[in-house]
Design a protein around this motif. Structure first.
Motif, mmCIF file in Angstrom:
data_model
loop_
_atom_site.group_PDB
_atom_site.id
_atom_site.type_symbol
_atom_site.label_atom_id
_atom_site.label_comp_id
_atom_site.label_asym_id
_atom_site.label_seq_id
_atom_site.Cartn_x
_atom_site.Cartn_y
_atom_site.Cartn_z
ATOM 1 N N ARG A 144 118.048 21.981 -41.996
ATOM 2 C CA ARG A 144 117.418 20.693 -42.291
ATOM 3 C C ARG A 144 118.246 19.538 -41.735
ATOM 4 O O ARG A 144 119.473 19.590 -41.709
ATOM 5 N N PHE A 145 117.539 18.496 -41.328
ATOM 6 C CA PHE A 145 118.189 17.367 -40.659
ATOM 7 C C PHE A 145 119.285 16.752 -41.520
ATOM 8 O O PHE A 145 120.425 16.583 -41.085
ATOM 9 N N GLY A 146 118.970 16.422 -42.773
ATOM 10 C CA GLY A 146 119.975 15.798 -43.627
ATOM 11 C C GLY A 146 121.174 16.688 -43.865
ATOM 12 O O GLY A 146 122.322 16.223 -43.875
ATOM 13 N N SER A 147 120.937 17.981 -44.043
ATOM 14 C CA SER A 147 122.048 18.913 -44.274
ATOM 15 C C SER A 147 122.917 19.065 -43.034
ATOM 16 O O SER A 147 124.145 19.192 -43.135
ATOM 17 N N ARG A 228 110.462 21.833 -38.438
ATOM 18 C CA ARG A 228 110.450 21.042 -39.678
ATOM 19 C C ARG A 228 110.619 19.556 -39.366
ATOM 20 O O ARG A 228 109.952 18.702 -39.984
ATOM 21 N N LEU A 229 111.506 19.230 -38.419
ATOM 22 C CA LEU A 229 111.691 17.824 -38.061
ATOM 23 C C LEU A 229 110.400 17.244 -37.488
ATOM 24 O O LEU A 229 110.035 16.103 -37.809
ATOM 25 N N ARG A 242 105.825 7.706 -45.302
ATOM 26 C CA ARG A 242 107.194 7.480 -44.828
ATOM 27 C C ARG A 242 108.232 7.547 -45.951
ATOM 28 O O ARG A 242 109.298 8.156 -45.774
ATOM 29 N N PRO A 243 107.980 6.959 -47.131
ATOM 30 C CA PRO A 243 108.982 7.072 -48.206
ATOM 31 C C PRO A 243 109.275 8.522 -48.598
ATOM 32 O O PRO A 243 110.413 8.856 -48.941
ATOM 33 N N ASP A 244 108.262 9.390 -48.535
ATOM 34 C CA ASP A 244 108.487 10.795 -48.877
ATOM 35 C C ASP A 244 109.431 11.453 -47.874
ATOM 36 O O ASP A 244 110.306 12.253 -48.260
ATOM 37 N N VAL A 245 109.274 11.135 -46.595
ATOM 38 C CA VAL A 245 110.146 11.709 -45.569
ATOM 39 C C VAL A 245 111.569 11.214 -45.767
ATOM 40 O O VAL A 245 112.535 11.988 -45.674
ATOM 41 N N ARG A 246 111.717 9.937 -46.050
ATOM 42 C CA ARG A 246 113.068 9.397 -46.279
ATOM 43 C C ARG A 246 113.728 10.072 -47.478
ATOM 44 O O ARG A 246 114.926 10.372 -47.446
ATOM 45 N N ARG A 247 112.954 10.316 -48.525
ATOM 46 C CA ARG A 247 113.514 11.015 -49.680
ATOM 47 C C ARG A 247 113.948 12.437 -49.309
ATOM 48 O O ARG A 247 114.989 12.916 -49.764
ATOM 49 N N ASP A 248 113.140 13.103 -48.496
ATOM 50 C CA ASP A 248 113.511 14.447 -48.037
ATOM 51 C C ASP A 248 114.853 14.415 -47.315
ATOM 52 O O ASP A 248 115.733 15.249 -47.561
ATOM 53 N N TRP A 249 115.020 13.472 -46.400
ATOM 54 C CA TRP A 249 116.269 13.380 -45.640
ATOM 55 C C TRP A 249 117.446 13.066 -46.563
ATOM 56 O O TRP A 249 118.521 13.655 -46.435
#
Length: 293
Positions: A144-147, A228-229, A242-249
């Protein structure tokens, strides 16, 4: 009177883990399995499964295709003629046609455009990420991108006990390390780069900031899950999602990558298998003091 509760459907554009991600390689002859998720995820998975396999074998066609994709970076989908036919959009068109034939709800031109831009951006980023890396896959399921960025901010993959890691050219490892010397701390420089991705307000600015981080990830041989990205990029373009994607990251940034969680596509696209430990690594467990999943 007894009532029954209907199962709730999963969002069509949300990538989800499946048995294909968790299982060992499927036996030969079984039907091809795909991950559940948006059309962008499926198109990118299909495109990279072929390109990555051929590039790691140093096949000339794949080397040329990735070079052409890199030349399309920073340009809108379909506006780089050199990438026509190799951009993954042909996979997306086929999947979109199949969805329409299957009676799925009409997606509309705006959603189609979101998916095209997401596939194009994800594949041009992958082409940059895989550049000159011929011994490791830079597209890996569940990375995952954030990880991945959190692992980068902590100094990259852990080194074997007692090993002295060499700094890669360009000083990226120095940038990724915490100036405090605390093994559990993260680089403020990398964290700020990640925050800039989260605060991007246009697809153009988001693409530029993603490319900056992808270059740093490549230097540390940290992979990403580009399917996934792509799924997230398609949703990011919809202001309501968009807020949901930011929360995922942001949520994924809490946890570094774990080698045991990663899966690679099988060469024929049939299922997934564990990813081997990186060369010179210790299996990819997070550094001492880092957040655990």
């Amino acid at each position: 009177m007894t009532t029954t509760t209907e199962p709730q459907p999963q969002p069509a554009d949300t990538a989800t883990d499946t048995a294909a991600e968790q299982a060992a390689p499927a036996n030969a002859g079984k039907p091809k399995r795909e991950r559940k998720g948006g059309l962008s995820l499926r198109a990118v998975d299909a495109a990279i499964a072929r390109l990555q396999r051929q590039y790691l074998k140093d096949e000339a066609a794949a080397v040329a295709a990735l070079a052409q994709l890199r030349r399309g970076a920073g340009r809108p989908a379909l506006q780089a003629p050199t990438a026509w036919g190799i951009s993954g959009l042909e996979y997306l068109a086929e999947i979109q046609d199949d969805a329409e034939a299957a009676g799925e709800p009409y997606r509309g031109p705006r959603q189609v455009a979101y998916e095209q831009e997401a596939v194009h951006l994800a594949l041009t980023l992958y082409a940059l990420h895989q550049q000159s890396v011929r011994d490791e896959e830079m597209d890996v399921w569940n990375a995952r991108f954030g990880s991945a960025v959190r692992t980068l901010a902590g100094g990259g993959w852990p080194k074997p006990s007692g090993a002295q890691g060499e700094e890669p050219a360009g000083g990226t490892a120095v940038e990724a390390k915490s100036s405090s010397g605390d093994a559990g701390a993260i680089s403020e420089t990398i964290r700020k780069r990640f925050v800039r991705v989260g605060t991007a307000s246009s697809l153009d600015s988001l693409a530029v900031r993603l490319r900056e981080l992808v270059l740093l990830l490549r230097a540390e041989r940290l992979p990403l899950d580009y399917g996934r990205l792509a799924d997230q990029l398609a949703r990011w373009q919809n202001p309501a999602l968009r807020p949901d994607v930011r929360r995922d990251w942001g949520r994924d940034f809490l946890r570094p990558l774990r080698r045991a969680d990663l899966r690679r596509q099988e060469p024929d696209g049939d299922g997934a298998a564990p990813v081997p430990a990186p060369r010179g690594g210790d299996g990819g467990e997070p550094p001492a003091g880092a957040a655990q999943s």
